[in-house]
Every structure is written in structure tokens, then in C-alpha cells.
Design a protein around this motif. Structure first.
Motif, short mmCIF file in Angstrom:
data_model
loop_
_atom_site.label_atom_id
_atom_site.label_comp_id
_atom_site.label_asym_id
_atom_site.label_seq_id
_atom_site.Cartn_x
_atom_site.Cartn_y
_atom_site.Cartn_z
N SER A 170 0.85 -1.19 0.00
CA SER A 170 0.00 0.00 0.00
C SER A 170 0.88 1.24 0.00
O SER A 170 2.03 1.21 0.46
N PRO A 171 0.38 2.36 -0.52
CA PRO A 171 1.19 3.58 -0.55
C PRO A 171 1.36 4.19 0.84
O PRO A 171 0.43 4.18 1.66
N TRP A 214 1.47 7.59 1.98
CA TRP A 214 1.19 8.89 1.38
C TRP A 214 2.08 10.00 1.94
O TRP A 214 2.29 11.02 1.29
N THR A 237 -3.40 0.10 -10.40
CA THR A 237 -4.35 -0.60 -9.55
C THR A 237 -5.41 -1.29 -10.39
O THR A 237 -5.96 -0.67 -11.30
N LEU A 288 -5.79 -0.15 -4.81
CA LEU A 288 -5.99 1.14 -4.15
C LEU A 288 -7.46 1.29 -3.77
O LEU A 288 -8.35 0.81 -4.48
N THR A 289 -7.71 1.95 -2.66
CA THR A 289 -9.07 2.19 -2.21
C THR A 289 -9.53 3.57 -2.64
O THR A 289 -8.74 4.42 -3.06
N GLN A 293 -10.40 5.77 -0.64
CA GLN A 293 -9.75 6.70 0.28
C GLN A 293 -8.33 7.02 -0.19
O GLN A 293 -7.86 8.16 -0.06
N ASP A 294 -7.62 6.02 -0.73
CA ASP A 294 -6.30 6.28 -1.30
C ASP A 294 -6.37 7.35 -2.38
O ASP A 294 -5.55 8.28 -2.41
N THR A 329 -7.03 10.74 -0.96
CA THR A 329 -5.82 11.29 -0.34
C THR A 329 -4.89 11.87 -1.41
O THR A 329 -4.33 12.96 -1.25
#
Length: 385
Positions: A150-151, A153, A171, A180-181, A183-184, A187
Motif C-alpha cells: 500500500s502507498p 502517502w 491498480t 488502491l481504495t 480513500q487512497d 488522499t
């Protein structure tokens, strides 16, 4: 007078690891779980459509440079239906390319100038770095968190600078299968809000997200969509990697720049293939069933490897499965992958190939886009390792 020796633009780049491992698999008669292609054919409706259009007069000449209008219209309607967004304008926002690979290269060639920085989240597909460098750009590598890939951020924010021209997303992710979600993406949108940084979102595995999750696309956030090039691949969606047909969705101004390059790179993509894809794209079942289709293969492969000494990492998307092998060997991943191919008859990809500096974390990548019987035979051999 002898010709001067050519100075390579990519002196440190050799033959792709995918070609190397596939050739080694062929030489050894090994099962190829290395290169990311299925060992089964596209849907019959698609191959029947291709045969039909191959016999249709007038369907053997150049297609329009942006792609067949009927295919771009079908993509527009499909995109709106799948992602719940306003339908992209087929005339000004959709371009058919020779696979997502050409789309990616065309984007980089269109927007990256010498000295521009491009953020790459690593591990990353091995095309990214060389393609950036060929434009005179500077890849800036930001590591993903292992083992979830996962990133971070905060690291992305720290890597952003006034010279950052583009950030590249992938992704579902190759090689890890991470996704990635929403929310990702939110962000990221917030991080880029007051910048001129563009986004290249490589979403070729968009229909391979498992366990009830939904693919989050850059197209779904207006503040990202307005600065994004979103790439898709018919080759991945329809098990037809050899057709090399993909597309890029971007706002009109960005699309215009992509087309400036595309017209001098490949100009047009196979006309009968485009007609065939336009015929089948209206049948949503073809791609709506892909999550279950590939989740079955992921779970089958994992079940078959129970009792082996491989440790499988979570794989929520794509058709790739990472595994640790530290219970088997302390070898470098490249050496282990070669020995696995030669001695046990299963070819895999060492994950260090996805890092610009060859970072070795003792991981290998399997491709499970194979027939069930292929996976069963491969797993039998792997359990013996």
C-alpha cells in the motif's frame, strides 16, 4: 571510414525478465507461470466476431487514428455504466491504442520533458522507468509498504516537488495484486490539489478485484479525473493479450496531446479487431463475471499449494500471486527463479525485477491466469520443492 559506435539511450537495460524467463521455460519444457498471459482463448463470441469482420469488405484498411467511432462509443457507454460517471466524450476523450503499453508510452512522450520528475510507486512494471528516461524525465521511486504493498502517502507527499510532472498509479497492482481504495485516491487528490502534477492511472486489471471489493478508478473522483490519463486493456479483459488493443481516457486537452504522439507512433490499431470488440462490449456479462472467474483461480491455486513451503501473500486483485520462499532457500530471487524453472519445471518472475535497484526481498510472482489443469500440475511440482 568505419561508422561510430552507437551510444545507447538505455545502456543499463537488457532483455526483459519476462522474455528471459519465458524463453527459459520453453528451453526447459517448464510450465510458464512467469509471463502474464492466459493459456486459454478469448470468448468464442469475440473470436467469431473477429472472423466475421475479417471476411467483411472494407474492414482491412486503416481505422481512424483515434479508433473506430463505434468502439469509442461502446467504451463511453460501458465506462458510464461501470463507474457511475458521466459518459466520456468518444470524440474528444477516448483514444484506441496498440495495447495499454502504447498508451502509456504515448502519455509519457506527450507530457514529460527533459528534467521533469515522474513519481513511480515501487515495485512497478519494468516498462515505467525506461519509458520515462527515454523522454529525458527523471523517475523518482517511492516504495510501497510491504507486505500489503500500500502507498505511504507521507512518502509520496515528501517526494512531490515543483518539478513533479506526473505520478504513475497501477491498480490492481502488478506484481503484488494490491488494490488502491477510494480513500487512497481521495488522499492523492488532496495532495495534488494545488499542484500542476498530472496522473497516469494504469488500470488494466480493473475487472479483476476480489472478495467483494470494487475497483476504485481515478475516473470516479472529478478532482483526479480532470488531471488523469486512465489506461485500460482489452487484452487483459478478454484473454487476448496478443491482440494488443487498449485505450486511454482523458480530458479533451490531455487527449489531444496523447493523440499528437499516437498518430506518429502507431497511428491506427487493427481494424477487424476493433470491430469485433465493439460487437461484444455491449455484453456486460463478459467482464462482469471476471472477478468470480479469477477469484476461483486464485483460490484454487492457493488451495493446491497448501502443504508446500511457499508462503502466499494476500492477492486482492489482478491475476498475480506473490510468495515468499525463505523456508526453502536463502538464494537470491533471480537464482531461485532460474533453479525453480530448471529443476522443478515451473517458471516464475523474481520480484526484484520490479525494482529499479534490484531490491531482493525473497519474493517471486506466479501468474494464475491459467487453465485449472495447468495450475494443478504446477502446484504438484511446487509442493515437491
Amino acid at each position: 571510414m568505419p561508422l561510430p559506435l552507437l551510444t545507447s539511450k538505455l545502456p543499463d537495460v537488457g532483455t526483459s525478465i519476462f522474455s528471459v524467463m519465458s524463453q527459459l521455460a520453453a528451453e526447459c519444457g517448464a510450465i510458464n507461470l512467469a509471463q502474464g498471459f492466459p493459456d486459454y482463448d478469448p470468448p468464442q463470441a469475440l473470436t467469431d466476431a473477429l472472423a466475421r469482420h475479417a471476411r467483411t469488405p472494407g474492414h482491412h484498411q486503416y481505422a481512424p487514428m483515434p479508433g473506430l467511432p463505434r468502439l469509442r462509443e461502446a467504451i463511453s457507454q460501458k465506462t458510464a455504466a461501470v463507474y457511475g460517471v458521466a459518459a466520456p466524450n468518444p470524440d474528444t476523450e477516448i483514444t484506441i491504442t496498440s495495447g495499454a503499453t502504447e498508451a502509456l508510452y504515448a502519455v509519457l512522450a506527450a507530457v514529460v520533458r527533459p528534467g521533469d520528475e515522474v513519481l513511480v510507486l515501487e515495485p512497478a512494471y519494468d516498462l515505467y522507468g525506461p519509458a520515462i528516461r527515454l523522454q529525458g524525465g527523471i523517475p523518482v521511486y517511492v516504495p510501497l509498504r510491504v507486505p500489503e504493498f500500500s502507498p505511504d502517502w507521507d512518502l509520496v507527499k515528501a517526494a512531490l516537488s515543483p518539478r513533479t510532472r506526473l505520478i504513475m498509479l497501477n491498480t490492481p497492482h502488478n506484481p503484488s495484486g494490491a488494490v488502491l481504495t477510494a480513500q487512497d485516491l481521495a488522499t492523492l487528490a488532496a495532495l495534488l490539489a494545488n499542484t500542476a502534477t498530472l496522473v497516469l492511472s494504469d488500470e488494466v486489471y480493473e475487472h479483476m478485484v476480489f472478495d467483494g471489493q470494487q475497483h476504485a478508478s481515478a475516473l470516479q473522483l472529478p478532482e483526479l479525473a480532470e488531471r488523469s490519463f486512465v489506461l485500460s486493456s482489452f487484452g487483459k479483459t478478454y484473454h487476448a493479450t496478443g491482440w494488443k488493443v487498449g485505450y486511454c481516457i482523458a480530458p479533451p486537452l490531455l487527449t489531444a496531446e496523447v493523440r499528437r504522439v499516437h498518430q506518429f507512433l502507431t497511428f491506427a490499431v487493427s481494424t477487424p479487431a476493433q470491430h469485433a470488440l465493439a460487437d461484444v462490449l455491449a455484453d456486460a456479462e463478459q467482464y462482469q463475471t471476471l472477478p468470480d472467474f479469477y477469484q476461483h483461480k486464485r483460490d484454487l491455486f492457493a488451495g493446491l499449494l497448501q502443504g508446500s513451503r511457499f508462503e502466499l501473500l494476500p492477492a486482492p486483485g489482478s491475476y498475480f500471486q506473490l510468495a515468499r520462499y525463505d523456508q526453502i532457500s536463502a538464494e537470491a530471487d533471480v537464482d531461485f527463479a532460474r533453479r525453480l524453472t530448471r529443476e522443478f519445471g515451473v517458471a516464475v518472475i523474481p520480484v526484484s525485477a520490479f525494482y529499479h535497484d534490484g531490491l531482493d526481498q525473497g519474493l517471486i510472482r506466479f501468474c494464475f491466469a491459467k487453465r485449472d489443469e495447468t495450475l494443478a500440475l504446477a502446484a504438484e511440482r511446487l509442493r515437491a520443492v
